[in-house]
Scaffold this motif. Sequence first.
Motif, mmCIF file in Angstrom:
data_model
loop_
_atom_site.group_PDB
_atom_site.id
_atom_site.type_symbol
_atom_site.label_atom_id
_atom_site.label_comp_id
_atom_site.label_asym_id
_atom_site.label_seq_id
_atom_site.Cartn_x
_atom_site.Cartn_y
_atom_site.Cartn_z
ATOM 1 N N THR A 1 0.818 -1.225 0.000
ATOM 2 C CA THR A 1 0.000 0.000 0.000
ATOM 3 C C THR A 1 0.848 1.269 0.000
ATOM 4 O OG1 THR A 1 -0.138 -0.054 2.414
ATOM 5 C CG2 THR A 1 -1.965 -1.071 1.163
ATOM 6 N N HIS A 2 1.938 1.277 0.755
ATOM 7 C CA HIS A 2 2.813 2.447 0.786
ATOM 8 C C HIS A 2 4.143 2.039 1.397
ATOM 9 C CE1 HIS A 2 0.999 2.392 4.774
ATOM 10 N NE2 HIS A 2 1.802 3.346 5.199
ATOM 11 N N LEU A 3 5.107 2.965 1.312
ATOM 12 C CA LEU A 3 6.472 2.556 1.649
ATOM 13 C C LEU A 3 6.879 2.846 3.094
ATOM 14 C CD1 LEU A 3 8.401 3.263 -1.674
ATOM 15 C CD2 LEU A 3 7.085 1.265 -0.966
ATOM 16 N N HIS A 4 5.913 3.062 3.991
ATOM 17 C CA HIS A 4 6.292 3.103 5.406
ATOM 18 C C HIS A 4 6.818 1.726 5.797
ATOM 19 C CE1 HIS A 4 3.825 6.878 6.701
ATOM 20 N NE2 HIS A 4 5.090 7.168 6.467
ATOM 21 N N ALA A 5 7.864 1.754 6.652
ATOM 22 C CA ALA A 5 8.586 0.522 6.965
ATOM 23 C C ALA A 5 7.682 -0.606 7.451
ATOM 24 C CB ALA A 5 9.650 0.813 8.018
ATOM 25 N N ASP A 6 6.672 -0.270 8.255
ATOM 26 C CA ASP A 6 5.837 -1.331 8.836
ATOM 27 C C ASP A 6 5.015 -2.082 7.786
ATOM 28 O OD1 ASP A 6 4.433 1.157 8.703
ATOM 29 O OD2 ASP A 6 2.894 0.424 10.083
ATOM 30 N N HIS A 7 4.989 -1.569 6.531
ATOM 31 C CA HIS A 7 4.188 -2.224 5.481
ATOM 32 C C HIS A 7 5.019 -2.926 4.420
ATOM 33 C CE1 HIS A 7 0.244 -0.453 6.676
ATOM 34 N NE2 HIS A 7 1.098 0.299 7.362
ATOM 35 N N VAL A 8 6.330 -2.656 4.416
ATOM 36 C CA VAL A 8 7.098 -3.138 3.251
ATOM 37 C C VAL A 8 8.410 -3.838 3.593
ATOM 38 C CG1 VAL A 8 8.311 -0.956 2.814
ATOM 39 C CG2 VAL A 8 7.790 -2.462 0.897
ATOM 40 N N CYS B 1 -5.854 8.049 1.549
ATOM 41 C CA CYS B 1 -5.532 9.400 2.030
ATOM 42 C C CYS B 1 -4.617 9.329 3.255
ATOM 43 C CB CYS B 1 -6.827 10.141 2.356
ATOM 44 S SG CYS B 1 -7.969 10.136 0.949
ATOM 45 N N HIS B 2 -3.370 8.994 3.026
ATOM 46 C CA HIS B 2 -2.384 8.882 4.097
ATOM 47 C C HIS B 2 -1.405 10.059 3.989
ATOM 48 C CE1 HIS B 2 -0.401 6.804 7.246
ATOM 49 N NE2 HIS B 2 0.545 6.209 6.543
ATOM 50 N N VAL B 3 -0.346 10.035 4.776
ATOM 51 C CA VAL B 3 0.596 11.161 4.778
ATOM 52 C C VAL B 3 1.719 11.009 3.752
ATOM 53 C CG1 VAL B 3 0.145 11.893 7.154
ATOM 54 C CG2 VAL B 3 1.793 10.040 6.722
ATOM 55 N N GLY C 1 -5.022 -0.294 3.705
ATOM 56 C CA GLY C 1 -3.736 0.113 4.268
ATOM 57 C C GLY C 1 -3.985 1.298 5.195
ATOM 58 N N ASP C 2 -2.994 2.183 5.332
ATOM 59 C CA ASP C 2 -3.143 3.326 6.237
ATOM 60 C C ASP C 2 -3.895 4.435 5.522
ATOM 61 O OD1 ASP C 2 -1.563 1.770 7.773
ATOM 62 O OD2 ASP C 2 0.145 3.139 7.875
ATOM 63 N N THR C 3 -4.902 4.971 6.174
ATOM 64 C CA THR C 3 -5.661 6.059 5.534
ATOM 65 C C THR C 3 -6.508 6.820 6.541
ATOM 66 O OG1 THR C 3 -7.107 6.612 3.664
ATOM 67 C CG2 THR C 3 -7.736 4.692 4.951
ATOM 68 N N GLY D 1 -2.400 10.641 9.910
ATOM 69 C CA GLY D 1 -2.918 10.086 8.653
ATOM 70 C C GLY D 1 -3.628 8.764 8.846
ATOM 71 N N HIS D 2 -4.147 8.530 10.048
ATOM 72 C CA HIS D 2 -4.841 7.271 10.333
ATOM 73 C C HIS D 2 -6.322 7.508 10.621
ATOM 74 C CE1 HIS D 2 -1.322 4.822 10.188
ATOM 75 N NE2 HIS D 2 -0.685 5.575 11.061
ATOM 76 N N SER D 3 -7.019 6.447 11.029
ATOM 77 C CA SER D 3 -8.436 6.532 11.366
ATOM 78 C C SER D 3 -8.670 5.907 12.736
ATOM 79 C CB SER D 3 -9.277 5.759 10.346
ATOM 80 O OG SER D 3 -9.021 6.200 9.035
#
Length: 292
Positions: free
Chosen positions: A59-66, A131-133, A199-201, A233-235
């Motif tokens: 979903t995005h390149l923040h470390a916790d996801h990739v 819609c994340h950061v 993912g994060d949004t 950038g979370h919910s």
Amino acid sequence: MFQVIFIGTGGGAPSKRGLPAYLMKKDNFTALLDCGEGTQLAMIRNSLNVMSIKLVAITHLHADHVLGLPPLIQTMSMYGRKEKLYVMGPPGIKELLEESFELTFFKPDFPLEFVDELTLGEIHVTPFRTCHVVPSQGYLIQERDSSNLDVEKLRREGINDWRIMRTLKEGKEVHWEGRTLRPEDYLIKRRGLRIAYTGDTRPCNEVIRAVRGVDLLLHDSTFEAGVNAGEYGHSTSVEAAEVAKEAEVRRLALIHISSRYRDATELVKQAKRVFPMSFAPSDLSFLNLRQG
Ligand SMILES: [Zn+2]
Ligand SMILES: [Zn+2]
């Protein structure tokens, strides 16, 4: 039937919950959505076959996801994989993998193909904007619609000829005993299952539009109500539930639970007040999703 395996349901920092990773399985199709650190350990220790993965979608390149992905690919190579692996992700995913391979003196023995969307057999995977950061995208996994013949109705009308049935099933008209049989009168449509992962949004209209009517929505639910989730950038779980309600989805899985919570009881309680079909899966639990 789709099987969704919630490998890591936490977010940010690992806790009792691992970092984001979700397996979507149907017949020969297996996709891994996000691949936080520890994903391959969790899979291998729980007899989940890493070699069966056809697609990894980040979903995005923040470390916790990739950051679990480079070692997962190395393991696949060590296990002797030859089959192509499809990879989807935001801008930079290709560079991240290629540079980590180069710096760790590694070259996979199987091809990687970077794709923007993918159809494999009956399954179609497409990204949607979230819609994340940082640049981010969610994924919609759709099973092809199908239709079955209404055999009962045909029988009632005295139609038993398999050639007529086959032609109707192919969507063509049949002329029979002075009548015109139209396929739409004898086919029962079955809508394919649809699953969405954000993912994060933040809760946002792009997401609501993209996930409308899905059978299962996995939505960012990092915090309890009252926390300013927008700052990161979370919910909150309530915001996730509001998205689920607005988008009229069938079920909501609350995921990416912050490590600050010992359990998700309160988050679930708050979400259920808005959207009763909410639940917080635990790591390595699974859900079998059927039509209807
Ligand atoms: Zn995250
Ligand atoms: Zn993030």
